[in-house]
Design a protein around this motif. Structure first.
Motif, PDB file in Angstrom:
ATOM      1  N   THR A 219       0.842  -1.200   0.000  1.00 29.88           N
ATOM      2  CA  THR A 219       0.000   0.000   0.000  1.00 29.88           C
ATOM      3  C   THR A 219       0.876   1.247   0.000  1.00 29.88           C
ATOM      4  N   PRO A 220       0.394   2.363  -0.544  1.00 32.85           N
ATOM      5  CA  PRO A 220       1.182   3.605  -0.513  1.00 32.85           C
ATOM      6  C   PRO A 220       1.612   3.997   0.887  1.00 32.85           C
ATOM      7  N   GLU A 221       0.763   3.747   1.865  1.00 33.57           N
ATOM      8  CA  GLU A 221       1.118   4.106   3.239  1.00 33.57           C
ATOM      9  C   GLU A 221       2.339   3.318   3.712  1.00 33.57           C
ATOM     10  N   GLN A 222       2.398   2.033   3.358  1.00 35.96           N
ATOM     11  CA  GLN A 222       3.546   1.206   3.760  1.00 35.96           C
ATOM     12  C   GLN A 222       4.818   1.667   3.051  1.00 35.96           C
ATOM     13  N   ILE A 223       4.688   1.991   1.773  1.00 36.85           N
ATOM     14  CA  ILE A 223       5.858   2.439   1.016  1.00 36.85           C
ATOM     15  C   ILE A 223       6.357   3.780   1.552  1.00 36.85           C
ATOM     16  N   PHE A 224       5.440   4.712   1.807  1.00 38.63           N
ATOM     17  CA  PHE A 224       5.833   6.002   2.352  1.00 38.63           C
ATOM     18  C   PHE A 224       6.476   5.847   3.729  1.00 38.63           C
ATOM     19  N   ALA A 225       5.941   4.957   4.545  1.00 41.10           N
ATOM     20  CA  ALA A 225       6.512   4.740   5.879  1.00 41.10           C
ATOM     21  C   ALA A 225       7.941   4.222   5.764  1.00 41.10           C
TER      22      ALA A 225
END
Length: 637
Positions: A219-225
């Protein structure tokens, strides 16, 4: 014929130092000739295109692009095909910093101009000035002087969601002879072009981000994190450094963003992955810098050097790499050793002479037997080895010779040991392997980090040493076994001296500092896997935000923020200090000594065997002679 308008046109472009001009108008022949004459007097090169002739506009974009890199364009907005020209310029992206537009509106219809340009493909680099004639005042000078109002026109990016921006600039008075600024209508003149366009608050830029250590399907959130975290610096260090530096640039630009994630830098030089997205202009900015090559420079413009790339092969010095037969002879050269040996031999002869003199010529005997020349040589040589002797001359002269011998050997011994100790306290033994060619020809075992650009370099490089290295790894029984995770390879280098591991230095050095002791770092050898390169941030050549991006990146570099991030994420060197050395006297030092001792023992045994055989031979010969002379059993009688 309006000389005041002519003067305005020439005044505007002379201020820009622009003397190549394309004029789109619909004037009559007499007016056109008058303008040509005035422009020629000011050394202008003029190309005229009639806007009332629609056929003249066919292929006009090629005529403009084929001219000089920058040029001035004058356009009369009140001509019949003006809108058609504007549509062509919008589609072909002619509203850029290569073309300086002066658009004149004799009707002074600002509302019409605004509605027309809201739909045009403008960007922040547009060089457009909108001018119109002000209504003449009711005074005596109204006919002698014409008043023109100028607007600065741009858009933060029509296709990026930007809005049209028209800013009042100045009012210019023109007469029959010249033009001059009457008053400034804003503060535009106090700043440069991008000082007035320093934020892209209404634009949405497309960013392409590379990430290889987590699945691209996350997910984008995981990648951004993952990209924003500061832990695990050995994972995607360059990608995370680039993303965090890009985030600072986005803050400076003040724009909105739309992210696209990819799992590779590129397939080849310019296609696929991160670089391919920038090449086909599906991305405005990319997260990581890259190496500029000739094929890439056909598409991109360099902004600034922001990082570096070092791909190396690392290994600890093999314990047998320093074995040399002359290790214990190095403190002195051949001449010194020869003179020392001659002195010891002369001293042995002098001692033998003194012992002989004392026994046979002097009244008092100091020793009970006469030592041989070999015995005195052993005394002399033993002194050189810091050994004493129970045979000492009794005479004063003989003892002075003995003292001289011990003083000589004491000085030599101190010089010898000090040089050996200083060499041990110096740099540890390093391997003679310094290049990829030497590494390819060696027998050292090799491992590599599974990086896409490493495999691409091995398969595509034409360098002979790289081809030999590729053959070396292909010739092992299991070529796939050489590809191993970074952490495993780094630990194997530490635990297995002589094992070579190739990796990208910026991430691998972080693990080396984490797992290696200081003296183990000092024992490492580096071989460049490929030439060291600088990494540059770049944008597409036709990118509208090229100049403003360059200014913002340079400003970030000046603040030192980029350097701080770079030092954290990208390690370029390993520190080895003198205090880190721990000298281990291993086989590279002791092997020559053991070999010398072994050879000495063999020689001694051979001499002892020869003596035994010699003794046996003479004993048997004596027995035969006695048997011949006295009979076979004489010794039993």
């Amino acid at each position: 014929m309006d000389l005041k308008l002519f003067n305005l046109i020439l005044y505007y472009f002379l201020k820009l130092n622009m003397k190549v001009l394309v004029s789109f108008n619909c004037w009559d022949v007499e007016t056109q000739l008058a303008f040509y004459k005035l422009a020629a007097e000011n050394s202008f090169y003029i190309d005229y295109i009639n806007l009332n002739d629609s056929k003249a506009l066919q292929g006009i974009e090629y005529r403009l692009i084929a001219k000089k890199p920058t040029m001035g364009i004058f356009m009369d907005l009140n001509c019949e095909n003006a809108e058609e020209l504007l549509n062509i310029a919008s589609q072909e992206r002619l509203f850029s910093d290569h073309f300086f537009w002066l658009i004149y509106d004799d009707m002074a219809n600002v509302t019409y101009f605004r509605g027309l340009f809201k739909r045009q493909n403008l960007a922040v680099d547009a060089e457009i000035t909108y001018a119109y004639l002000n209504t003449p005042e009711d005074d005596g000078n109204s006919t002698a002087i014409a008043s023109y109002t100028l607007y600065d026109v741009y858009n933060n990016g029509y296709y990026h969601g930007g809005k049209l921006n028209m800013t009042l600039d100045r009012e210019i008075y023109c007469n029959q002879e010249e033009c001059y600024v009457n008053k400034y209508l804003s503060k535009l003149h106090l700043r440069n072009k991008y000082g007035n366009r320093n934020t892209l608050h209404d634009a949405t830029l497309r960013l392409t981000v590379v990430v290889t250590k987590i699945p691209i399907t996350s997910t984008p959130e995981q990648i951004f994190a993952f990209l924003r975290s500061v832990n695990g610096t050995n994972y995607d260090a360059i990608a995370r450094f680039g993303f965090q530096a890009l985030s600072i640039l986005v803050e400076f630009l003040g724009c909105k963003t739309n992210h696209t994630f990819v799992n590779r830098w590129t397939i080849n030089e310019t296609h696929g992955g991160l670089i391919g997205a920038l090449a086909i202009q599906s991305a405005d900015l990319i997260s990581t810098p890259f190496i500029p090559t000739a094929p890439r420079m056909e598409f991109f413009t360099i902004i600034a050097e922001t990082s570096s790339f070092r791909s190396i092969c690392l290994f600890r010095t093999p314990r047998n790499s320093g074995i040399q037969g002359d290790v214990f002879l190095k403190p002195f050269n051949t001449t010194v050793w020869s003179l020392f040996g001659v002195l010891l031999l002369l001293t042995a002869v002098v001692l033998w002479s003194i012992f002989r003199l004392e026994r046979y010529r002097m009244y008092k005997r100091y020793i009970d037997y006469m030592p041989s020349l070999l015995a005195t040589f052993l005394i002399s040589f033993g002194s050189a080895c810091s050994q004493g002797s129970d045979m000492v001359p009794g005479s004063i002269g003989g003892r002075m010779v003995f003292y001289t011998l011990y003083l000589l050997t004491f000085l030599m011994y101190n010089y010898y040991t000090s040089i050996v100790v200083s060499s041990l306290l110096g740099s540890p033994v390093k391997s003679d392997i310094k290049t990829m060619g030497q590494l390819a020809d060696s027998s050292l075992e090799v491992g590599l980090e599974p990086l896409p650009f490493t495999l691409t370099y091995l398969n595509n490089s034409l360098l002979p040493e790289v081809r030999r290295f590729k053959h070396k790894i292909d010739s092992v029984p299991n070529p796939q076994a050489i590809w191993m995770p970074l952490e495993k390879g780094i630990l194997r280098v530490r635990d297995q001296p002589g094992f070579v591991f190739g990796f990208e230095a910026s991430t691998g050095f972080l693990l080396v500092k984490r797992y290696y002791k200081p003296y183990e770092i000092c024992d490492l050898n580096e071989v460049l896997f490929r030439p060291e390169k600088s990494l540059y941030s770049a944008v597409h050549k036709n990118y509208s935000y090229k100049e403003i991006t360059k200014q913002k990146v340079i400003r970030i570099l000046e603040t030192g923020v980029n350097l701080k991030l770079h030092r954290y994420w990208v390690q370029t060197t390993l520190e080895c200090f003198d205090s880190n050395f721990i000298v281990e006297v291993g086989m590279e030092y002791m092997a020559p000594l053991f070999m010398l001792l072994a050879c000495t023992y063999v020689l001694v045994l051979m001499i002892l065997l020869c003596e035994i055989l010699h003794k046996k031979y003479w004993t048997e010969r004596k027995m035969r002679l006695e048997n011949i002379l006295f009979g076979q059993n004489w010794h039993n009688e």
